[in-house]
Design a protein around this motif. Structure first.
Motif, PDB file in Angstrom:
ATOM      1  N   THR A  91       0.826  -1.209   0.000  1.00  0.00           N
ATOM      2  CA  THR A  91       0.000   0.000   0.000  1.00  0.00           C
ATOM      3  C   THR A  91       0.858   1.257   0.000  1.00  0.00           C
ATOM      4  O   THR A  91       0.581   2.220  -0.721  1.00  0.00           O
ATOM      5  N   THR A  92       1.906   1.244   0.813  1.00  0.00           N
ATOM      6  CA  THR A  92       2.737   2.435   0.994  1.00  0.00           C
ATOM      7  C   THR A  92       3.642   2.697  -0.209  1.00  0.00           C
ATOM      8  O   THR A  92       3.838   3.847  -0.602  1.00  0.00           O
ATOM      9  N   THR A 236       4.016   7.241   6.871  1.00  0.00           N
ATOM     10  CA  THR A 236       3.073   6.703   5.870  1.00  0.00           C
ATOM     11  C   THR A 236       2.654   5.276   6.233  1.00  0.00           C
ATOM     12  O   THR A 236       1.482   4.909   6.111  1.00  0.00           O
ATOM     13  N   ILE A 239       0.188   5.387   9.132  1.00  0.00           N
ATOM     14  CA  ILE A 239      -1.167   5.768   8.704  1.00  0.00           C
ATOM     15  C   ILE A 239      -1.856   4.578   8.024  1.00  0.00           C
ATOM     16  O   ILE A 239      -3.031   4.294   8.262  1.00  0.00           O
ATOM     17  N   ALA A 240      -1.101   3.854   7.201  1.00  0.00           N
ATOM     18  CA  ALA A 240      -1.676   2.669   6.542  1.00  0.00           C
ATOM     19  C   ALA A 240      -2.074   1.621   7.583  1.00  0.00           C
ATOM     20  O   ALA A 240      -3.116   0.968   7.458  1.00  0.00           O
ATOM     21  N   ALA A 243      -5.304   2.670   9.233  1.00  0.00           N
ATOM     22  CA  ALA A 243      -6.438   2.418   8.344  1.00  0.00           C
ATOM     23  C   ALA A 243      -6.753   0.928   8.251  1.00  0.00           C
ATOM     24  O   ALA A 243      -7.909   0.540   8.074  1.00  0.00           O
TER      25      ALA A 243
ATOM     26  N   GLY B  87     -12.253  -1.479   5.788  1.00  0.00           N
ATOM     27  CA  GLY B  87     -11.203  -1.519   4.777  1.00  0.00           C
ATOM     28  C   GLY B  87     -11.429  -2.636   3.765  1.00  0.00           C
ATOM     29  O   GLY B  87     -11.255  -2.434   2.559  1.00  0.00           O
ATOM     30  N   THR B  91     -11.976  -2.229  -0.206  1.00  0.00           N
ATOM     31  CA  THR B  91     -11.168  -2.973  -1.186  1.00  0.00           C
ATOM     32  C   THR B  91     -12.053  -3.769  -2.134  1.00  0.00           C
ATOM     33  O   THR B  91     -11.819  -3.812  -3.345  1.00  0.00           O
ATOM     34  N   GLN B 112     -12.260   8.497   6.414  1.00  0.00           N
ATOM     35  CA  GLN B 112     -10.846   8.383   6.043  1.00  0.00           C
ATOM     36  C   GLN B 112     -10.595   7.126   5.210  1.00  0.00           C
ATOM     37  O   GLN B 112      -9.844   7.158   4.234  1.00  0.00           O
ATOM     38  N   THR B 113     -11.237   6.023   5.591  1.00  0.00           N
ATOM     39  CA  THR B 113     -11.054   4.763   4.858  1.00  0.00           C
ATOM     40  C   THR B 113     -11.554   4.893   3.423  1.00  0.00           C
ATOM     41  O   THR B 113     -10.895   4.450   2.477  1.00  0.00           O
ATOM     42  N   LEU B 116      -9.241   7.097   1.402  1.00  0.00           N
ATOM     43  CA  LEU B 116      -8.016   6.366   1.077  1.00  0.00           C
ATOM     44  C   LEU B 116      -8.230   5.425  -0.106  1.00  0.00           C
ATOM     45  O   LEU B 116      -7.311   5.174  -0.892  1.00  0.00           O
ATOM     46  N   ALA B 117      -9.451   4.907  -0.244  1.00  0.00           N
ATOM     47  CA  ALA B 117      -9.770   4.012  -1.356  1.00  0.00           C
ATOM     48  C   ALA B 117     -10.060   4.790  -2.634  1.00  0.00           C
ATOM     49  O   ALA B 117     -10.391   4.198  -3.665  1.00  0.00           O
TER      50      ALA B 117
END
Lengths: 373, 373
Positions: A91-92, A236, A239-240, A243, B87, B91, B112-113, B116-117
């Motif tokens: 992801t990162t 980073t 944060i991942a 999440a 999450g 996905t 936020q999730t 992020l997606a």
């Protein structure tokens, strides 16, 4: 192949196909005592931080430092097993279409994770029993990969360990070509012979992100791994992680930290090493008498796996069918390939049976070659 | 805002800003006994299946079914907290650029999730204290969203619960416009007054994927949640779960299952409900005397939060600065917005202090309004 592997789970089969640690070697009493101790206070039942339990990170950092790789607790992010570590790094670090390099053959779940992230996966071939370092350099130059993923010590599936010179050269290539290395080390502490080698992170600190795990050295049911990250991606990755699942089980982390501090983990790991060493030896001693003439195989100094190459013209998938008819199993090497698989290869796991049972299983395997010869 | 919220953590502050359950109400003894019982055998230390512990899934399914929503164990996938559930659904269901609908305001970590997606997030506004159902229908028609994300019962941050008619209408709109609903229910069992309502999954079974969690009803440190999935996405969600962390802690799952079967979870949950009800009542009784004239607020039948709207011309962020100078805190509502935030709103949590301490905190808060008047 999935159907064939399902057949390996019949109870009468001696299966060298698995990749599980031996449950009779788990230190149930020590781990149970650790859970009981930490569950004396309600704090372990509360939410906690995404980076992980400070005491656990201290303990893991201390072990890295003793092992020759200076590490601070703040370099570590606890993950829900190292599978999550792989996912967080994908992801990162990856955008769809990015090229990465892997070893050929490669740990299967890593291949799947990188494919899921949309990566273009290029395998670095072997040169005999070792990684082809010139190919690594050439492929890095051609593709400008985001990273090279490697299990440098007692690799799954081959049992292969990169030697000191190879490690130095890999570090040098990463520096000169400017790519990261993801160094996945689940088996590092499962060494039964030979001298420990420096980690890649020691040789190229700015370029290497390392993954670790308790799955093979304490127990996989804990689901505790970690990322030893470089400073540039720490926030980073954190944060991942947040999440992904906010944080790893507060209880399991506290129990793992308590268990490490208790001093019970080292003798338990010694028992695991002693048992696995005897199982590896039983396998390596029997192989010359049971494999067909012209076979070659690895002689790993640790880990869980031996990698076999059958003679010219053989096919391991066909061989598996014959083996299953005699109630013995393994995984054909084609399962672990990022590119062109070698149909003659297969993986044998030596961790879950006693030496006597290993000899019995290999004797069954030996009988299968005659079946068509 | 981050800096302001850091100030709420000074020990002298009475903070209504948090979202944590009260640790003194965790059933430490019961949970400890469950861990001790399951750690008698090494099986709980081994790898397990991605879908989750069969006994735990049976227990959760049984509770859904008793609650009016027929559920099979196979409908459930255990997740590492419901954050992971969010999450995995992102996905599974979203491609970058897809539009989804959320409630305005909305649970922050969900926002936020989805961001992020790469989702295009559209907020469905309120009509007074309720969701604007005509807006939901109109926005669904305009945007063709992949799903509508809702916390239908005792929502975070508003404490709002969709009534029976609203639920029926939401289900109807989902059917007619052809979108999924993600129904996030962490607070459903924290009801202190009023009658239970049918879940959205009961009203539109094919359209609703539900998320559940033990974080608020047993303990968050366990990191156990689940997805009650529809048949069409079950295998995709399972594959995403496997890629995420192979599986949730075998130990924690086994302990949770044992704890549910032990019969200790229900009395423990009763104690939590009784304590939170008294804390909610203390807050609702004090609010009329401490909020400035013209303020309005929700009167939730359960959950953890009261949502306040200050009078015309007020600004909750300015009010927080004043409140902090008197050692009391809350979260301004702007933190929970997907679109245009209402600067007059704020969230108060009532779960972590005794009624007396809540009265003291609210009295401090009351004193801040005079400070600029």
């Amino acid at each position: 192949m999935r159907d064939l592997l399902a057949l390996t789970e019949r109870p009468e089969v001696i299966s060298f196909a698995g990749g599980l640690p031996a449950p009779e070697l788990f230190d149930v009493d020590g781990i149970r005592a650790a859970f009981d101790a930490v569950l004396a206070s309600p704090g372990v039942l509360q939410y906690s931080t995404s980076e992980g339990d400070p005491r656990l990170r201290e303990e893991v950092a201390r072990r890295y430092s003793i092992d020759g790789l200076p590490t601070a607790a703040s370099d570590l992010i606890i993950t829900t097993g190292s599978q999550q570590g792989l996912g967080l790094l994908a992801t990162t670090l990856l955008d769809p279409g990015d090229t990465i390099l892997v070893e050929e053959p490669c740990y299967l779940a890593a291949l799947q994770t990188f494919a899921l992230a949309g990566a273009h996966v290029v395998g670095v071939p072997a040169n005999g029993d070792d990684l082809d370092l010139e190919a690594l350099d050439r492929l890095a130059s051609t593709h400008g990969p985001k990273f090279f993923y490697t299990v440098p010590t007692f690799q799954n599936p081959t049992g292969r360990t990169h030697g000191l010179e190879a490690r130095r050269r890999i570090a040098e290539i990463a520096r000169s070509r400017g790519f990261r290395i993801i160094e996945d080390e689940p088996y590092r502490q499962l060494r039964y012979s030979g001298d420990p080698l420096p980690s890649l992170a020691e040789l190229a600190p700015e370029h290497v992100v390392s993954l670790g795990s308790f799955s093979k050295v304490i127990a996989p049911g804990l689901r505790i791994g970690w990322i030893r990250t470089t400073a540039d991606i720490r926030s980073t990755v954190t944060i991942a992680k947040q999440a992904a699942d906010l944080h790893t089980s507060t209880i399991d982390q506290a129990a793992a930290a308590h268990y490490l501090v208790s001093g019970r983990s080292e003798p338990a790991l010694d028992r695991i090493r002693d048992a696995y060493a005897a199982r590896r030896d039983a396998m390596l001693e029997a192989l010359p008498t049971v494999l067909p003439e012209g076979s070659t195989w690895t002689r790993p100094d640790g880990g869980m796996f031996v990698w076999v190459r059958l003679p010219e013209g053989s096919d391991a998938t066909t061989a598996l069918r014959r083996a299953l008819s005699r109630d013995v199993a393994f995984v054909p090497g084609t399962s672990f390939s990022s590119g062109t698989p070698d149909p003659r290869t297969l993986r044998l796991s030596f961790t879950t049976y006693s030496p006597a049972r290993i000899r019995e299983g290999l004797s069954r395997l030996g009988a299968t070659w005659g079946a068509d010869g």
